[in-house]
Design an enzyme around this catalytic site. Structure first.
Site, PDB file in Angstrom:
ATOM      1  CD1 TRP A 272      -1.333   2.398   1.042  1.00 41.06           C
ATOM      2  CD2 TRP A 272      -3.257   1.101   1.042  1.00 41.06           C
ATOM      3  NE1 TRP A 272      -2.604   3.501   1.428  1.00 41.06           N
ATOM      4  CE2 TRP A 272      -3.543   2.280   0.402  1.00 41.06           C
ATOM      5  CE3 TRP A 272      -4.247   0.196   1.023  1.00 41.06           C
ATOM      6  CZ2 TRP A 272      -4.898   3.033   0.995  1.00 41.06           C
ATOM      7  CZ3 TRP A 272      -5.373   0.322   0.591  1.00 41.06           C
ATOM      8  CH2 TRP A 272      -5.948   1.165   0.443  1.00 41.06           C
TER       9      TRP A 272
ATOM     10  CD  GLU B 193       3.710  -1.109   2.722  1.00 46.71           C
ATOM     11  OE1 GLU B 193       2.964  -0.101   3.647  1.00 46.71           O
ATOM     12  OE2 GLU B 193       2.924  -1.688   1.989  1.00 46.71           O
TER      13      GLU B 193
ATOM     14  CG  ASP C 238       5.767   3.857   2.183  1.00 44.30           C
ATOM     15  OD1 ASP C 238       5.507   4.914   2.695  1.00 44.30           O
ATOM     16  OD2 ASP C 238       4.647   4.054   1.290  1.00 44.30           O
TER      17      ASP C 238
ATOM     18  CD  GLN D 187       0.808   2.020   8.125  1.00 40.52           C
ATOM     19  OE1 GLN D 187       1.075   1.180   9.690  1.00 40.52           O
ATOM     20  NE2 GLN D 187       0.481   2.029   7.388  1.00 40.52           N
TER      21      GLN D 187
ATOM     22  CE  LYS E  64      -0.232   5.907   7.014  1.00 39.16           C
ATOM     23  NZ  LYS E  64      -1.605   6.399   7.025  1.00 39.16           N
TER      24      LYS E  64
ATOM     25  NE  ARG F 280      -3.820  -2.165   9.777  1.00 34.54           N
ATOM     26  CZ  ARG F 280      -3.789  -0.795   8.274  1.00 34.54           C
ATOM     27  NH1 ARG F 280      -2.284  -0.460   8.041  1.00 34.54           N
ATOM     28  NH2 ARG F 280      -4.543   0.221   8.275  1.00 34.54           N
TER      29      ARG F 280
END
Length: 439
Positions: free
Chosen positions: A137, A210, A243, A246, A272, A409
């Site tokens: 994502w 990610e 990326d 998070q 984020k 999550r």
């Protein structure tokens, strides 16, 4: 009657809001503080996802509030060709934290930062093919959406030309196995790039990844994988984009997740966590790549590029993370949370796996498969547990994607207390009991 049932509010929401995915929680959130959000009945709800995985310092951190108040009185927004001190200070601070990634672009969202990173990679390499993980994502805009494979691909027409995917490594459900049954990620990676090579037109520009695939089911890259992936990129003249929307800024127990593997990407994107709940994102790259991009006329001129207000917030976030030793806190609190969730796994057959790093963990809810073992994703039970948890005062986000359903999550604020972690664990147990009794 609960104030959350306000018919005027819900009628207006139904009449005027565009639905953008999933369903809304059955509560009206009026305020938030620390690790909790509060609904219209002033009921505290423990926030185990830091808002949208973003409120790294919890809600309403006094230092963030002070910074916003002070900066908005000075200057919040400028013409994009103007610079302010917070922008240069944040760029300098980020460069100090990620040696080698000395050039910084500040934008608003994660999707925007990935757009800029991919755009830069294409320009510098002169190529256009982008590879990502099958459970990735990276955003809902343009090429970021074309590199997003976990959801949202059907019905929108063609993706960007040259979009390729490889399987995301999954130690719980390995596609390639060693003799002992464990994940053979090297063979899987070799096989995946053989397929990529057979499809490529010789224009491989970048791989975007990610370090922990969040929406894909909280899948951490195994140790050694990132180095092997970087080597695959080097062999093909590709750039590696990480990326860290998070995983960045301490959440995994390192300032950046790539530090564990000793592999510095060519380009890194942040969002984020760097804004602690406010819209701030960054692209970081090497001086050589930025120089080459500039020489070729790199263009990413947007309305809110280099805005001083979010930049000032980013500086404060880095200050708080340093002063409150939150990277270490993420490591120790993450271990406590992991141990607590592992005890629940031993207690409940429906918990198939606990995985992740630091305060970014996944809990997979499963059911008995045809072979009699508990391993198939249990979408329904996962949804029931989530519903029970919200009723019991805990907000947990569950992945509901086909083939990856039933994965919670869990990413609470780095400022969460041990007592709040214990509260969350007790609510999870209570919610599992409630969901199982309702079957």
């Amino acid at each position: 009657m609960s104030r959350n049932a306000d018919p005027k509010f819900w009628d207006a929401a139904k009449k005027h809001l565009i639905r953008y995915g999933g369903t809304f929680e059955p509560a009206i959130i009026e305020r938030a503080k620390g690790s909790f959000v509060y609904d219209a009945d002033d009921r505290p709800i423990l926030d185990f996802t830091s808002g949208q995985m973003s409120a790294l310092l919890g809600h309403g951190h006094p230092k963030i509030v002070e910074t916003v108040q002070n900066q908005v009185e000075k200057v919040a927004h400028l013409f994009s060709g103007m610079l302010s001190r917070p922008v240069v200070t944040l760029a300098e601070r980020l460069a100090e934290l990620a040696p080698g990634l000395d050039r910084v672009l500040l934008v608003s969202t994660g999707a925007e930062s990935n757009e800029a990173a991919i755009r830069m990679a294409k320009l510098v390499t002169g190529k256009h093919e982008i590879v990502a993980f099958s459970k990735s994502w990276h955003g809902m805009t343009g090429v970021a959406a074309s590199a997003t494979y976990s959801a949202g691909r059907k019905g929108y027409g063609p993706a960007a030309v040259g979009s390729f995917a490889i399987p995301a490594p999954n130690a719980f459900r390995p596609r390639f196995r060693h003799a002992d049954g464990s994940l053979d990620w090297q063979t899987e990676l070799d096989d995946a790039f053989n397929l990529v090579d057979s499809q490529s037109t010789g224009n491989l520009a970048a791989f975007i990844a990610e370090p922990i695939l969040s929406s894909g089911g909280m899948l951490p890259l195994p140790k050694g994988y990132l180095a092997a992936l970087k080597q695959k990129c080097v062999e093909r003249g590709m750039l590696l984009i990480l990326d860290e929307a998070q995983t960045g800024v301490g959440r995994t127990g390192d300032m950046f997740a790539f530090e564990r593997d000793g592999v510095t990407p060519d380009i890194m994107t942040l969002s984020k966590t760097i804004g602690a709940g406010l819209p701030l994102a960054a692209v970081m790259t090497t001086a050589a790549i930025e120089d080459a991009a500039h020489e070729r006329g790199f263009l990413f001129y947007t309305t809110h590029v280099s805005d001083p207000l979010p930049a000032a917030v980013g500086v404060t976030v880095l200050d708080v993370v340093r002063d409150e030793k939150l990277v270490d806190r993420a490591r120790t609190s993450g271990q406590k949370l992991f141990d607590g969730l592992s005890k629940l796994k031993d207690r409940y057959d429906c918990i198939g796996d606990v995985r992740g790093r630091g305060l970014m963990l996944g809990v997979e809810i499963v059911k008995r498969g045809a072979d009699g073992q508990f391993w198939e994703p249990d979408h329904d039970l996962g949804a029931a547990i989530a519903t029970e948890a919200f009723k019991n005062g805990l907000s947990m986000n569950i992945v509901k994607l086909p083939g990856m359903g039933g994965v919670f999550r869990i990413a609470p604020p780095l400022t969460i207390s041990d007592e709040e972690l214990d509260l969350g664990l007790s609510i999870i147990a209570k919610s599992i009991d409630g969901a199982l009794s309702g079957q």
